[in-house]
Design a protein around this motif. Sequence first.
Motif, short mmCIF file in Angstrom:
data_model
loop_
_atom_site.label_atom_id
_atom_site.label_comp_id
_atom_site.label_asym_id
_atom_site.label_seq_id
_atom_site.Cartn_x
_atom_site.Cartn_y
_atom_site.Cartn_z
N HIS A 162 -17.61 113.73 51.25
CA HIS A 162 -19.04 113.78 50.12
C HIS A 162 -20.16 113.92 51.39
CE1 HIS A 162 -18.44 109.47 52.05
NE2 HIS A 162 -19.51 109.44 51.80
N ASP A 163 -20.01 113.33 52.49
CA ASP A 163 -21.28 113.67 53.17
C ASP A 163 -21.17 114.82 54.12
OD1 ASP A 163 -18.80 112.79 54.85
OD2 ASP A 163 -19.59 110.89 55.84
N GLU A 164 -20.52 115.71 53.84
CA GLU A 164 -21.30 117.48 54.77
C GLU A 164 -21.50 117.81 54.21
OE1 GLU A 164 -16.32 117.92 57.01
OE2 GLU A 164 -16.34 118.01 54.86
N TRP A 165 -22.00 117.67 53.17
CA TRP A 165 -23.16 118.42 52.11
C TRP A 165 -23.39 118.09 51.25
CZ3 TRP A 165 -22.75 123.86 49.07
CH2 TRP A 165 -23.78 124.07 49.31
N VAL A 215 -20.06 127.48 49.46
CA VAL A 215 -19.49 125.57 50.07
C VAL A 215 -19.24 125.70 51.54
CG1 VAL A 215 -18.17 123.92 50.22
CG2 VAL A 215 -19.16 125.41 48.11
N ALA A 216 -18.12 127.16 51.58
CA ALA A 216 -17.79 127.30 53.43
C ALA A 216 -19.53 127.22 54.26
CB ALA A 216 -16.80 128.10 53.62
N GLU A 217 -20.29 128.07 53.50
CA GLU A 217 -21.49 128.74 54.66
C GLU A 217 -22.32 127.83 54.11
OE1 GLU A 217 -21.52 132.72 53.25
OE2 GLU A 217 -20.03 133.56 54.51
N ARG A 218 -22.36 126.66 53.28
CA ARG A 218 -23.10 126.01 52.58
C ARG A 218 -25.10 126.61 52.42
NH1 ARG A 218 -19.53 123.00 53.58
NH2 ARG A 218 -19.81 121.04 55.05
N ARG A 306 -29.64 109.59 38.60
CA ARG A 306 -29.11 110.08 39.49
C ARG A 306 -27.80 109.77 40.70
NH1 ARG A 306 -35.26 110.40 43.44
NH2 ARG A 306 -34.49 111.65 45.38
N SER A 307 -27.38 110.79 41.27
CA SER A 307 -26.81 110.65 42.24
C SER A 307 -26.01 111.23 43.61
CB SER A 307 -25.12 110.33 40.73
OG SER A 307 -23.85 110.09 42.69
N GLY A 308 -25.52 110.86 44.78
CA GLY A 308 -24.97 112.07 45.11
C GLY A 308 -24.18 111.94 45.28
N LEU A 309 -23.22 112.61 46.42
CA LEU A 309 -21.79 112.60 46.29
C LEU A 309 -20.52 111.35 46.74
CD1 LEU A 309 -21.29 116.71 47.14
CD2 LEU A 309 -22.10 115.81 45.02
N GLY A 310 -20.04 111.37 45.96
CA GLY A 310 -19.24 109.79 46.67
C GLY A 310 -17.69 110.86 46.73
N THR A 311 -17.07 109.11 47.15
CA THR A 311 -15.86 109.82 47.51
C THR A 311 -14.37 109.40 46.52
OG1 THR A 311 -15.26 107.07 47.48
CG2 THR A 311 -16.16 107.59 49.68
#
Length: 318
Positions: A162-165, A215-218, A306-311
């Motif tokens: 979740h915190d990688e992108w 995704v791999a290349e962001r 609103r949301s970010g990405l989570g676990t």
Amino acid sequence: MKVTAQAQPNIALVKYWGKRDLARNLPAVSSLSITLDSLWTRMSVSFGGAGTDSLEVNGAVAPTMLDRVSGCLDLVVGSERECAQVVSESNFPIGAGLASSASAFAALVVAADEAAGSGRDTLMLARLAGAASGSAARSLYGGIVELTAGIDEIDLRNLAEHDEWPLEVVVAVTEKGQKPVGSGEAMVRGAGTSPFYSSWIERQDEDMKCARTAVAERDFASLAHIAEHNCLKMHSVMWTSRPPIVYWNKATLGCMEVVRSLRAAGHSVFFTIDAGPQVKAVCLPESADAVEAALSATHGVVQTMRSGLGTGARIIAT
Ligand code: 2P0
């Protein structure tokens, strides 16, 4: 023992639409999703005594959902089990195209497995959740998730934590009521009647490959391109089903136009829409304030979230 688990809904960027095997609820296509952070469902499960299962959803008895919940518990614990007391709470509208079944069944299998002392691993739990609701399998994992549809079973893996992108999602709610046709029924109708269904299935691996590479290349622009294309292709299958299934309303179209305008003005944002009229705008953090302001001001939008990405799904209390 009472166990409470929490799961967040996930939003597919490459969609699951169609079933290979109805009885086992196996998806006909692979899918790729992001798990959210600030929207959640919490499920408490305890087993005890004879009689019948009970289910409470957001403080009210929910008899219509009970069969599906009981069936899922049978898969996790076995049908010779004690009866279950299940209490569910969500902080967002349910049954309205916001993936509430994904967070609900993901939390349910995690809580039930722990309450029964079964100790399964994440992949096994994801497969059980997927048997109850196809998209729920993905909510066992956080961040960016790939679900691969095999002949006999599904496989899942994280493409990014979740915190990688750090993607952000603005959900524009245009209607809070329950959807007119459930997605399971709509998928079956599409497979049986839409002339576009076969090409939807044939092209999915290509879309998955594009999204995986993005995704791999962001590569946000490539992810935006394939996600909007895949979303509109899925809705084309719905629209060309007989009778047709149109989940959109005027505000849905208005939000899509706003997202396109924001992009033309230089913002990194794209839309995706599921089995309902809500629009999910996925963006980079620097564009999130502008996206939220523009969607909040769009005619017909009744709420934004609103949301970010989570676990992934997890136990929060025992
Ligand atoms: C998805 N949806 O990939 C797609 C896009 C809706 C549109 O998965 O029948 O509730 O329980 O396996 O998981 C919604 O379908 O369907 C869904 P079932 P589910 O997110």
